[in-house]
Scaffold this motif. Structure first.
Motif, PDB file in Angstrom:
ATOM      1  N   PRO A   1      32.866  34.155  35.921  1.00 53.18           N
ATOM      2  CA  PRO A   1      32.714  33.314  36.970  1.00 53.18           C
ATOM      3  C   PRO A   1      33.268  32.610  37.535  1.00 53.18           C
ATOM      4  O   PRO A   1      33.545  31.836  36.319  1.00 53.18           O
ATOM      5  N   PRO A   2      34.004  32.157  38.821  1.00 48.30           N
ATOM      6  CA  PRO A   2      34.397  30.968  39.057  1.00 48.30           C
ATOM      7  C   PRO A   2      32.949  29.812  38.775  1.00 48.30           C
ATOM      8  O   PRO A   2      32.021  30.080  38.997  1.00 48.30           O
ATOM      9  N   ALA A   3      34.072  28.489  38.664  1.00 47.23           N
ATOM     10  CA  ALA A   3      32.997  27.472  38.535  1.00 47.23           C
ATOM     11  C   ALA A   3      31.986  26.987  39.638  1.00 47.23           C
ATOM     12  O   ALA A   3      30.671  26.670  39.122  1.00 47.23           O
ATOM     13  N   ALA A   4      32.069  26.965  40.211  1.00 42.97           N
ATOM     14  CA  ALA A   4      31.702  27.028  41.459  1.00 42.97           C
ATOM     15  C   ALA A   4      31.462  27.756  42.969  1.00 42.97           C
ATOM     16  O   ALA A   4      32.039  27.221  42.953  1.00 42.97           O
ATOM     17  N   TRP A   5      30.744  28.511  42.934  1.00 39.87           N
ATOM     18  CA  TRP A   5      30.182  28.937  43.794  1.00 39.87           C
ATOM     19  C   TRP A   5      30.677  28.721  45.936  1.00 39.87           C
ATOM     20  O   TRP A   5      29.330  27.721  45.911  1.00 39.87           O
ATOM     21  N   PRO A   6      31.596  28.752  46.558  1.00 42.47           N
ATOM     22  CA  PRO A   6      30.967  28.122  47.466  1.00 42.47           C
ATOM     23  C   PRO A   6      30.058  28.626  48.582  1.00 42.47           C
ATOM     24  O   PRO A   6      29.701  29.821  48.504  1.00 42.47           O
TER      25      PRO A   6
ATOM     26  N   VAL B   1      40.539  33.285  41.761  1.00 39.89           N
ATOM     27  CA  VAL B   1      40.224  33.563  41.286  1.00 39.89           C
ATOM     28  C   VAL B   1      38.781  34.784  41.861  1.00 39.89           C
ATOM     29  O   VAL B   1      38.027  35.334  41.202  1.00 39.89           O
ATOM     30  N   ALA B   2      38.058  33.944  43.378  1.00 40.07           N
ATOM     31  CA  ALA B   2      37.646  34.245  43.990  1.00 40.07           C
ATOM     32  C   ALA B   2      37.742  34.079  45.420  1.00 40.07           C
ATOM     33  O   ALA B   2      38.242  32.967  45.358  1.00 40.07           O
TER      34      ALA B   2
ATOM     35  N   VAL C   1      33.965  38.106  46.501  1.00 40.22           N
ATOM     36  CA  VAL C   1      35.541  39.082  46.326  1.00 40.22           C
ATOM     37  C   VAL C   1      35.566  38.075  44.497  1.00 40.22           C
ATOM     38  O   VAL C   1      35.809  37.484  45.197  1.00 40.22           O
ATOM     39  N   VAL C   2      35.461  38.696  43.679  1.00 44.34           N
ATOM     40  CA  VAL C   2      35.662  38.629  41.990  1.00 44.34           C
ATOM     41  C   VAL C   2      36.437  38.414  41.385  1.00 44.34           C
ATOM     42  O   VAL C   2      36.693  40.230  41.439  1.00 44.34           O
ATOM     43  N   TYR C   3      37.678  38.226  41.227  1.00 41.38           N
ATOM     44  CA  TYR C   3      38.570  39.324  40.715  1.00 41.38           C
ATOM     45  C   TYR C   3      39.191  38.790  38.864  1.00 41.38           C
ATOM     46  O   TYR C   3      38.442  37.742  38.440  1.00 41.38           O
ATOM     47  N   ASP C   4      39.041  40.130  38.803  1.00 38.32           N
ATOM     48  CA  ASP C   4      38.894  40.229  36.609  1.00 38.32           C
ATOM     49  C   ASP C   4      40.315  41.060  36.522  1.00 38.32           C
ATOM     50  O   ASP C   4      40.432  41.910  36.393  1.00 38.32           O
ATOM     51  N   TYR C   5      41.275  40.304  35.859  1.00 40.81           N
ATOM     52  CA  TYR C   5      42.424  40.404  35.230  1.00 40.81           C
ATOM     53  C   TYR C   5      42.431  41.033  34.069  1.00 40.81           C
ATOM     54  O   TYR C   5      42.353  40.370  33.273  1.00 40.81           O
ATOM     55  N   GLU C   6      43.147  42.866  34.487  1.00 39.13           N
ATOM     56  CA  GLU C   6      43.590  42.680  32.934  1.00 39.13           C
ATOM     57  C   GLU C   6      44.798  42.835  32.230  1.00 39.13           C
ATOM     58  O   GLU C   6      44.923  42.190  31.467  1.00 39.13           O
ATOM     59  N   GLN C   7      45.577  43.177  33.362  1.00 39.50           N
ATOM     60  CA  GLN C   7      47.645  42.695  33.187  1.00 39.50           C
ATOM     61  C   GLN C   7      47.948  41.414  34.830  1.00 39.50           C
ATOM     62  O   GLN C   7      47.089  42.182  35.693  1.00 39.50           O
ATOM     63  N   ILE C   8      48.621  40.527  33.921  1.00 41.39           N
ATOM     64  CA  ILE C   8      49.900  39.888  35.796  1.00 41.39           C
ATOM     65  C   ILE C   8      50.825  40.228  35.469  1.00 41.39           C
ATOM     66  O   ILE C   8      51.250  39.753  34.343  1.00 41.39           O
TER      67      ILE C   8
END
Length: 153
Positions: A146-151, A106-107, A124-131
């Motif tokens: 967005p991901p729960a915790a940004w590293p 997801v990131a 990079v943040v991934y936003d999936y329309e299809q898997i």
């Protein structure tokens, strides 16, 4: 320069591995890694050390974080082989989550040290329309991003 000679090179190599029919070359598996027990618990899960069995720009020397059920949450470390002469190190943090029941990245955060240019950062943040050819529900897309915790960088 960093975008063209580091990031795009790494993405092209990853795409070439998939296109060549060898996505297992980058898999978190016994073929690619030695897994090392790390004593104690990390935030939100268990840490397992990763030692690549070969030097490859697709493999990370570092650790992975898994939750109590064994689901992968994060991989963190340094690429076991630099993508080019100009890149002296590449540190990666990749976060994972379930989207419509499927574990996906997801990131990804990357910090590279580039000769002459210095440090370079990429998120990079991934936003999936299809898997796997299936539409992803809007609820799953919102829950994963967005991901729960940004590293940290």
């Amino acid at each position: 320069y960093v975008r063209e000679h580091v990031i795009r090179v790494a993405l092209a190599r990853e795409a070439a591995a998939v296109k060549a029919g060898d996505p297992a070359r980058a898999a978190v598996s016994l073929d690619n890694y030695e897994f090392i027990a790390v004593p104690g618990q990390a935030d939100g899960g268990t840490t397992i050390g990763l030692t690549p069995r070969r030097r490859d720009v697709l493999l990370v020397s570092g650790s992975m974080l898994v939750d109590a059920s064994g689901d992968l949450l994060e991989i963190r470390g340094r690429l076991s082989r630099n993508p080019s002469f100009w890149t002296t190190s590449v540190d990666v943090v990749r976060r994972y989550a379930r989207v419509d029941g499927i574990r996906v990245a997801v990131a990804t955060d990357v910090v590279s040290s580039v000769r002459v240019a210095g440090p370079s950062r990429l998120r990079v943040v991934y936003d999936y329309e299809q898997i796997n050819g299936r539409e992803v529900s809007p609820e799953s897309r919102v829950a994963a991003w967005p991901p729960a915790a940004w590293p940290p960088y």
